[in-house]
Design a protein around this motif. Structure first.
Motif, PDB file in Angstrom:
ATOM      1  N   UNK A  85      28.190  67.880  34.268  1.00  0.00           N
ATOM      2  CA  UNK A  85      29.483  67.223  34.144  1.00  0.00           C
ATOM      3  C   UNK A  85      29.509  65.940  34.997  1.00  0.00           C
ATOM      4  N   UNK A  86      30.624  65.251  34.931  1.00  0.00           N
ATOM      5  CA  UNK A  86      30.752  63.974  35.628  1.00  0.00           C
ATOM      6  C   UNK A  86      30.509  64.147  37.132  1.00  0.00           C
ATOM      7  N   UNK A  87      31.140  65.184  37.686  1.00  0.00           N
ATOM      8  CA  UNK A  87      31.010  65.454  39.119  1.00  0.00           C
ATOM      9  C   UNK A  87      29.535  65.570  39.528  1.00  0.00           C
ATOM     10  N   UNK A  88      28.791  66.394  38.796  1.00  0.00           N
ATOM     11  CA  UNK A  88      27.403  66.639  39.189  1.00  0.00           C
ATOM     12  C   UNK A  88      26.515  65.421  38.968  1.00  0.00           C
ATOM     13  N   UNK A  89      26.865  64.622  37.954  1.00  0.00           N
ATOM     14  CA  UNK A  89      26.118  63.374  37.766  1.00  0.00           C
ATOM     15  C   UNK A  89      26.272  62.455  38.974  1.00  0.00           C
ATOM     16  N   UNK A  90      27.497  62.367  39.471  1.00  0.00           N
ATOM     17  CA  UNK A  90      27.729  61.486  40.630  1.00  0.00           C
ATOM     18  C   UNK A  90      27.096  62.071  41.892  1.00  0.00           C
ATOM     19  N   UNK A  91      27.152  63.423  41.988  1.00  0.00           N
ATOM     20  CA  UNK A  91      26.657  64.088  43.199  1.00  0.00           C
ATOM     21  C   UNK A  91      25.132  64.127  43.267  1.00  0.00           C
ATOM     22  N   UNK A  92      24.491  63.967  42.113  1.00  0.00           N
ATOM     23  CA  UNK A  92      23.042  64.173  42.038  1.00  0.00           C
ATOM     24  C   UNK A  92      22.230  63.429  43.107  1.00  0.00           C
ATOM     25  N   UNK A  93      22.463  62.128  43.289  1.00  0.00           N
ATOM     26  CA  UNK A  93      21.652  61.411  44.294  1.00  0.00           C
ATOM     27  C   UNK A  93      21.870  61.947  45.711  1.00  0.00           C
ATOM     28  N   UNK A  94      23.009  62.600  45.942  1.00  0.00           N
ATOM     29  CA  UNK A  94      23.295  63.108  47.285  1.00  0.00           C
ATOM     30  C   UNK A  94      22.598  64.444  47.532  1.00  0.00           C
ATOM     31  N   UNK A 132      40.143  61.959  37.543  1.00  0.00           N
ATOM     32  CA  UNK A 132      40.695  62.982  36.649  1.00  0.00           C
ATOM     33  C   UNK A 132      39.646  63.502  35.660  1.00  0.00           C
ATOM     34  N   UNK A 133      38.436  62.931  35.700  1.00  0.00           N
ATOM     35  CA  UNK A 133      37.419  63.309  34.711  1.00  0.00           C
ATOM     36  C   UNK A 133      36.273  64.121  35.295  1.00  0.00           C
ATOM     37  N   UNK A 134      36.391  64.484  36.577  1.00  0.00           N
ATOM     38  CA  UNK A 134      35.221  65.049  37.269  1.00  0.00           C
ATOM     39  C   UNK A 134      34.666  66.313  36.620  1.00  0.00           C
ATOM     40  N   UNK A 135      35.549  67.116  36.011  1.00  0.00           N
ATOM     41  CA  UNK A 135      35.065  68.374  35.416  1.00  0.00           C
ATOM     42  C   UNK A 135      34.551  68.198  33.993  1.00  0.00           C
ATOM     43  N   UNK A 136      34.788  67.046  33.406  1.00  0.00           N
ATOM     44  CA  UNK A 136      34.351  66.792  32.023  1.00  0.00           C
ATOM     45  C   UNK A 136      32.837  66.708  31.895  1.00  0.00           C
ATOM     46  N   UNK A 137      32.342  67.090  30.730  1.00  0.00           N
ATOM     47  CA  UNK A 137      30.938  66.841  30.415  1.00  0.00           C
ATOM     48  C   UNK A 137      30.754  65.366  30.151  1.00  0.00           C
ATOM     49  N   UNK A 138      29.576  64.833  30.459  1.00  0.00           N
ATOM     50  CA  UNK A 138      29.413  63.382  30.292  1.00  0.00           C
ATOM     51  C   UNK A 138      29.396  62.969  28.823  1.00  0.00           C
ATOM     52  N   UNK A 154      32.008  56.310  30.956  1.00  0.00           N
ATOM     53  CA  UNK A 154      30.612  56.602  31.300  1.00  0.00           C
ATOM     54  C   UNK A 154      30.061  55.499  32.210  1.00  0.00           C
ATOM     55  N   UNK A 155      30.458  54.268  31.920  1.00  0.00           N
ATOM     56  CA  UNK A 155      29.975  53.153  32.743  1.00  0.00           C
ATOM     57  C   UNK A 155      30.504  53.267  34.171  1.00  0.00           C
ATOM     58  N   UNK A 156      31.730  53.770  34.302  1.00  0.00           N
ATOM     59  CA  UNK A 156      32.278  53.982  35.648  1.00  0.00           C
ATOM     60  C   UNK A 156      31.553  55.100  36.369  1.00  0.00           C
ATOM     61  N   UNK A 157      31.158  56.135  35.610  1.00  0.00           N
ATOM     62  CA  UNK A 157      30.377  57.216  36.220  1.00  0.00           C
ATOM     63  C   UNK A 157      29.076  56.626  36.775  1.00  0.00           C
ATOM     64  N   UNK A 158      28.467  55.753  35.985  1.00  0.00           N
ATOM     65  CA  UNK A 158      27.209  55.134  36.434  1.00  0.00           C
ATOM     66  C   UNK A 158      27.430  54.301  37.701  1.00  0.00           C
ATOM     67  N   UNK A 159      28.547  53.580  37.751  1.00  0.00           N
ATOM     68  CA  UNK A 159      28.856  52.779  38.951  1.00  0.00           C
ATOM     69  C   UNK A 159      29.046  53.690  40.160  1.00  0.00           C
ATOM     70  N   UNK A 160      29.810  54.777  39.958  1.00  0.00           N
ATOM     71  CA  UNK A 160      30.082  55.700  41.063  1.00  0.00           C
ATOM     72  C   UNK A 160      28.787  56.336  41.548  1.00  0.00           C
ATOM     73  N   UNK A 161      27.936  56.738  40.599  1.00  0.00           N
ATOM     74  CA  UNK A 161      26.690  57.400  40.967  1.00  0.00           C
ATOM     75  C   UNK A 161      25.788  56.451  41.766  1.00  0.00           C
ATOM     76  N   UNK A 162      25.800  55.186  41.366  1.00  0.00           N
ATOM     77  CA  UNK A 162      24.950  54.226  42.083  1.00  0.00           C
ATOM     78  C   UNK A 162      25.499  53.927  43.479  1.00  0.00           C
TER      79      UNK A 162
END
Ligand SMILES: Nc1ncnc2c1ncn2[C@@H]1O[C@H](COP(=O)(O)OP(=O)(O)OP(=O)(O)O)[C@@H](O)[C@H]1O
Ligand SMILES: [Mg+2]
Length: 372
Positions: free
Chosen positions: A92-101, A126-132, A140-148
Motif C-alpha cells: 500500500x501507499x504507506x509501505x511504499x513510502x516506508x520502504x527506504x526507511x 488520507x491515502x496511506x492505507x490504499x493500494x498503489x 502516485x507521483x506524490x507517493x514517489x515524491x514522499x518516498x524519495x
C-alpha cells in the motif's frame, strides 16, 4: 547543501558529441535550481552523475564542499525521482513510502512519524492505507515524491517528474513541489524541457543545449536578458520574433539595422557591442508581447497585414505578414484585429534584442564581457 560541478564531462560510446561537455555550475544551499533544455541536451546525464548513477569521464562533483565524485550513490545523501517512477505494486501507499526507511533499519515509531509527516507535506495522508494501484497518476507521483524525501536527502533530484500528468495536475503539483521545497529547505534540482514549468518553479534556471550550459540566471534574467540567440529563442512562448540582417552606423552616430524589407533605428545600448563586433551581421529580435499595434506609421514601425488570429483567452496572438516575415504579436483580445486588416507594428527600442549573427552572443553580453 551546496552542489558544485567542476569541468564535468561525459561521453557515451558511439556518439560524436559529448553528452555533457565540460560544464561548471554552482547550486547554492537550499536553492531550487531547474535544468532546462531541449531533448538530448544532457539534462538527465547531468542529474545521473550527481546521483552517482553515471560516472563522469572527468571533472569533480562536490556537495557541501565534500568531493563525492567517487562515492557510491547510497553514500551521497541524494535522492532522485524519475520520470517513469516505479512502485511496489503489492504494497500500500504507506509501505511504499516506508520502504527506504526499513532498508536503513529505522525503528518503527520513527518510521511511522516520518511517513505520516511526509504524506502530509504532499497531501496524501488520507491515502496511506490504499493500494498503489488504487490511486490516480497525480497521487502516485506524490507517493514517489514522499518516498524519495523520507530519508531526508541533502539534495533532491527530480527528472521531469510531472511529464506523465495532465496539464491541470502538472500546474497543481508544481505548486506543491515549490511548497515542499520551502517547507524542507532542501536543495532541489529539477529537470524539465518545458520552459514555462522552469520559469514558474525555479529560483535559478540553467539553460542547456548540446551538452553545454548556455546561461544561468533567474527566470527574469533568462527571459529579459538572454545572453545568446539560443536562450532568446528557447525561453518564452510564443517564441521571440528573430530576423537576420546587417547593422550599420547611421549619420547621427547611432546604429541602424537593415532587416529584410525594412530598417530600424537601434537603441544606443547596443552601440558599444556593435563597434567592437567583427563584421556587421546581426540577429535582431523582439518578443510578441513587446510589439504594439499603432494607428499610423511612425519611427520604428512597419506596416503589415494580419494573416491569422489565435485566441489565447484574455489576449490574442496575431500573425502579421511584413514581406517575407511573419511576426507574432500579442494583443489585448478586446483590441484585436481581423484577418486581412492592415496593421502598423511598433517596435520599442527598449525591448529589442540584438545578437552577433556569427557567434550568436548577445551584443549586450559582448560589451559587458570585454574591457573597453
Ligand atoms: N546510455 C547512453 N548511451 C549512449 N548515449 C546516451 C546514453 N544516455 C544518453 N545518451 C545520449 O546523451 C545525450 C544526452 O542525453 P540525456 O538523456 O542527458 O538528454 P536529456 O537532456 O535528458 O533529454 P530528454 O529531454 O529527451 O530527456 C543524448 O544525445 C543521448 O542520446
Ligand atoms: Mg532526460
Amino acid at each position: 547543501m551546496k552542489v558544485v560541478l567542476n569541468d564535468l564531462v561525459k561521453n557515451f560510446a558511439n556518439s560524436e558529441r559529448a553528452a555533457v561537455n565540460r560544464i561548471n555550475l554552482v547550486i547554492d544551499d537550499g536553492e531550487l535550481a531547474v535544468l532546462l533544455g531541449p531533448s538530448g541536451c544532457g539534462k538527465t546525464t547531468t542529474l545521473r552523475m550527481i546521483a552517482g548513477l553515471e560516472q563522469p569521464d572527468s571533472g569533480r562533483i562536490t556537495i557541501a564542499d565534500r568531493d563525492i565524485t567517487d562515492l557510491a550513490p547510497k553514500d551521497r545523501r541524494v535522492a532522485m525521482v524519475f520520470q517513469n517512477f516505479s512502485m511496489y505494486p503489492t504494497m500500500n501507499v504507506y509501505d511504499n513510502i516506508a520502504f527506504p526507511l526499513h532498508a536503513i533499519k529505522m525503528d518503527r515509531k520513527a518510521i511511522d512519524q516520518t511517513v505520516r509527516e511526509m504524506a502530509r507535506l504532499v497531501n496524501i495522508d488520507h491515502l496511506l492505507e490504499r493500494g498503489v494501484r488504487q490511486v490516480s497518476g497525480g497521487e502516485a507521483q506524490r507517493v514517489a515524491l514522499a518516498r524519495a524525501m523520507v530519508r531526508r536527502p541533502e539534495v533532491f533530484l527530480m527528472d521531469e517528474p510531472l511529464s506523465n500528468l495532465d496539464a491541470k495536475l502538472r500546474v497543481q503539483l508544481r505548486t506543491e513541489i515549490k511548497r515542499l521545497h520551502q517547507d524542507t529547505g532542501t536543495t532541489f534540482i529539477f529537470v524539465t524541457h518545458d520552459q514555462e514549468e522552469a520559469m514558474t518553479l525555479g529560483d535559478k534556471i540553467i539553460v542547456m543545449n548540446q551538452g553545454d550550459i548556455q546561461q544561468v540566471g533567474t527566470p527574469h534574467e533568462v527571459f529579459f536578458a538572454p545572453r545568446n540567440a539560443f536562450v532568446a529563442n528557447f525561453v518564452g512562448t510564443p517564441s521571440m520574433n528573430m530576423l537576420r540582417g546587417r547593422a550599420r552606423a547611421g549619420d547621427d552616430g547611432g546604429f541602424r539595422a537593415e532587416l529584410p524589407g525594412f530598417e530600424l533605428r537601434l537603441p544606443d545600448r547596443f552601440a558599444a557591442g556593435l563597434r567592437r563586433m567583427r563584421g556587421d551581421q546581426v540577429i535582431w529580435g523582439i518578443r510578441p508581447e513587446a510589439i504594439r499595434l499603432v494607428a499610423a506609421p511612425a519611427e520604428n514601425t512597419v506596416t503589415g497585414e494580419v494573416e491569422l488570429v489565435e485566441a489565447l483567452g484574455s489576449r490574442d496572438l496575431i500573425f502579421a505578414r511584413v514581406g517575407e516575415q511573419l511576426f507574432g504579436v500579442i494583443v489585448d483580445a478586446l483590441e484585436s484585429a481581423q484577418v486581412g486588416d492592415t496593421c502598423h507594428l511598433h517596435f520599442d527600442g527598449a525591448k529589442m534584442h540584438l545578437f552577433n549573427a556569427e557567434t550568436e552572443d548577445s551584443l549586450l553580453q559582448f560589451s559587458a564581457a570585454e574591457p573597453a
